[in-house]
Scaffold this motif. Structure first.
Motif: not given
Length: 169
Positions: A30-46
């Motif tokens: 859960e921790n790793i999945g949410m970190k990956v989701f958060t980081l890559l979603t931020g990259v996707q927004v940019v």
């Protein structure tokens, strides 16, 4: 990037839902999945903003008030993406999942607006001739009805066999 972000969300959901795993493995997933989701979603927004400003002016203008529906979808997508980011930073896995489903739909519709904007000088769906064909529709409905009748028959047989087993006991 968005696909990898959703993959991270899946890992987090898997960790949250898989009760047979050890607690520390579930927490790590859960921790790793949410970190990956958060980081890559931020990259996707940019990346999405970069993509928006790299569009030809006439296509970009669709999302900046040139087309009311495209503008609504743009702001809905932006709101959903930012809401998913906020939920992800708070580690709300289910909220992220519920926000990502409509976000993917909204982004798909926005991609259609981009495609139509690119093709507008050369092609318009209004130029297509409509030729109705009723036989495929009739075939579809006849197979649909046959399938529904089969399912009803199957369910009646299945539930009927349960009552026979209970009567023997």
């Amino acid at each position: 990037v968005g696909g990898l972000a959703v993959g991270g969300l899946f890992v987090a959901l898997f960790g949250r839902l898989k009760r047979t795993m050890e607690a520390d493995v579930r927490a790590a997933a859960e921790n790793i999945g949410m970190k990956v989701f958060t980081l890559l979603t931020g990259v996707q927004v940019v990346a999405g903003f970069w993509f928006l400003i790299s569009l030809p002016r006439n296509v970009m203008a669709l999302f900046m008030g040139g087309n009311v529906l495209a503008t609504v979808f743009f702001f809905a997508g932006l709101s959903l993406a930012l809401s998913a980011l906020v939920a992800a930073t708070k580690r709300k896995v289910y909220a992220c999942a519920w926000l990502v489903v409509p976000l993917i739909y909204v982004m798909s519709v926005m991609r259609d607006f981009v495609r139509a904007g690119y093709l507008q000088p050369h092609f318009s769906p209004d130029s297509l001739q409509v030729v109705p064909q009723y036989s495929p529709m009739l075939m579809f409905f006849s197979v649909l009805v046959a399938g529904l009748v089969t399912i009803v028959w199957l369910l009646r047989k299945a539930f009927g066999s349960f009552s026979k087993v209970e009567a023997k006991d």
